[in-house]
Design an enzyme around this catalytic site. Sequence first.
Site, short mmCIF file in Angstrom:
data_model
loop_
_atom_site.label_atom_id
_atom_site.label_comp_id
_atom_site.label_asym_id
_atom_site.label_seq_id
_atom_site.Cartn_x
_atom_site.Cartn_y
_atom_site.Cartn_z
CD GLU A 242 19.21 16.83 53.42
OE1 GLU A 242 19.27 15.69 53.87
OE2 GLU A 242 19.46 17.12 52.23
CD GLN A 279 42.82 44.26 73.52
OE1 GLN A 279 44.02 44.27 73.76
NE2 GLN A 279 42.20 45.26 72.92
#
Length: 336
Positions: A242, A279
């Site tokens: 799961e 940046q």
Amino acid sequence: MIAWSKDDERLKEGISLWFGKFDEDRPRHGREPAFPREPWLAVMESGILRLPFDEKWGGLGQSLLTTMYVLEELGRCCRNTGLNFGITTHMVSTGVALQRFGSTALKDAHLPQVCAGTAIGTHAVTEPDSGSDALGMRTTATADGDCYRLSGSKAFVGNGPVADLVVVYARTEPAAGPLGVTAFLVARDTPGLTFGDPVEGTGLKSAPLCSLFLDDCRVPKTHVLGRVGAGLLVLDHVRTWEILCCFIVSTGEMRRRLDRCLAYAGEHSAFGRSVGGFQAVAKRIVDMKIGLETSRKWLYDTAEKFTAGRKVSADLATAKLVADRIAATLGLGRAA
């Protein structure tokens, strides 16, 4: 990372052709707390539910790793997150438990319908008083001739409002601690089993939950999965599948969101240059990419170890924590 075979790639590509149909009318399914019946028909036709099951019961006979590979693509392509959750819940909670621990007769009777999706599956573990603490559960199963009488209640049962088959975990020996829990496969129409009204959650609108009530519900002893008293072993196996399957779907969703960020950064400009050229933006995108690949590596590496028969308790917990934190801290887990 894993080098996927040509067969793996063709399987993923073939099943992914259906993912657009899974997504149809998603805005409505995202608003209404109801199971998406129309998309489920496409799920049934696609064959995705058959992935990890033996061909003798109508499955595709694929490994855990290949199943995860396809499910990751499901997360990337299908934005109906409630449906994605319903698919993994059905496949793992009932199908995997039945194939690994069910008798041949039980598999012959039910696994073909699980593979086809005509019988929707779930499991019932959580209780109103003890939560998901399996050792604290109060639901009991008392032997009575060729049956067990189950009594108690469960809460937050995923797929519950539409489930045809439920793997119920109950105490067969209250004084036996971890060896006193047993897993039972129970059909929806079993006398004494009733389901509460659907519960609307904060998210996953198309994966409604409900409570489940057992009032002297008689279940044949032949419907025990594994051995009497070995329910926590069944649950441990199922929980491993799961976590790996649900979180690999989540990484597919992360990849979709990262792709959108990359497209936006490349298409939009500010101050005469691409947004992605700044940046601060580039660093954020790089952090997202690193986080995504870190999550994938933990999940696939853990699956490889599990498939090889090695203990993965610590690895599984780490993979779950890493994937969850990265989705939350890098913004890859937000609705998109």
